[in-house]
Design a protein around this motif. Structure first.
Motif, short mmCIF file in Angstrom:
data_model
loop_
_atom_site.label_atom_id
_atom_site.label_comp_id
_atom_site.label_asym_id
_atom_site.label_seq_id
_atom_site.Cartn_x
_atom_site.Cartn_y
_atom_site.Cartn_z
N ARG A 33 0.84 -1.21 0.00
CA ARG A 33 0.00 0.00 0.00
C ARG A 33 0.87 1.25 0.00
N GLU B 96 -5.87 8.04 2.90
CA GLU B 96 -7.12 7.45 3.40
C GLU B 96 -8.02 6.96 2.25
N ALA B 97 -8.16 7.78 1.22
CA ALA B 97 -9.02 7.41 0.09
C ALA B 97 -8.45 6.19 -0.66
N ASN C 38 -6.49 3.85 0.59
CA ASN C 38 -6.69 2.68 1.45
C ASN C 38 -8.12 2.18 1.37
N ALA C 39 -9.09 3.09 1.36
CA ALA C 39 -10.50 2.69 1.25
C ALA C 39 -10.76 1.99 -0.07
N GLN C 40 -10.18 2.49 -1.15
CA GLN C 40 -10.34 1.85 -2.46
C GLN C 40 -9.70 0.47 -2.49
N ASP D 85 -9.20 -1.48 0.12
CA ASP D 85 -10.05 -2.35 0.94
C ASP D 85 -11.27 -2.80 0.16
N ALA D 86 -11.89 -1.88 -0.58
CA ALA D 86 -13.07 -2.21 -1.37
C ALA D 86 -12.74 -3.26 -2.44
N ASN E 201 -12.37 -6.65 -0.63
CA ASN E 201 -13.69 -7.15 -0.23
C ASN E 201 -14.49 -7.64 -1.43
N SER F 45 -20.91 3.39 -5.79
CA SER F 45 -19.91 3.87 -6.73
C SER F 45 -20.50 4.66 -7.89
#
Length: 120
Positions: free
Chosen positions: A18, A36-37, A39-41, A43-44, A47, A114
């Motif tokens: 990352r 942060e953004a 990392n969120a992407q 993670d998505a 998942n 999205s």
């Protein structure tokens, strides 16, 4: 210079660590941790991949469930043991399908989030 960044790349996102890499005009490579953004992407994406694998595994079981139910329905006479076994099988199938349905809803809601337009 980073070993992770391909030689011909100007930008590179290393999903494993990352880390974001950027090649400057002078050839120097700058790096920073994902924000942060990003990392969120990431993670998505992880998942989503897990949900898709779960869907694939679950759909393989559906044909076996259907075959088992069809075979039971074709029995002329049903013993108490066969009836209990079928009830147990249906319970397992129902629980598995509930998990699949919940995963599918999470997947679809993620897709709706999205979209650029608001879904009502």
């Amino acid at each position: 210079m980073s070993e992770a960044m391909p030689e011909d790349a100007i930008e590179y996102w290393d999903e494993t660590t990352r880390t974001y890499y950027e090649r400057q005009e002078d050839g120097a490579v700058l790096s920073r941790p994902y924000n942060e953004a990003e990392n969120a992407q990431a993670d998505a994406r992880v998942n989503r991949a897990i949900l898709i694998e779960d869907f694939k595994e679950s759909t393989l079981l559906l044909s076996a469930d259907n075959a088992s139910n069809t075979a039971f329905s074709a029995l002329a006479e049903i013993s108490d043991d066969e009836l209990k076994a079928q009830i147990n099988a249906l319970t397992v199938q129902s629980s598995r399908q509930a998990v699949v349905l919940a995963a599918m809803v999470r997947f679809l809601l993620g897709r709706f989030e999205s979209l650029a337009t608001e879904v009502r």
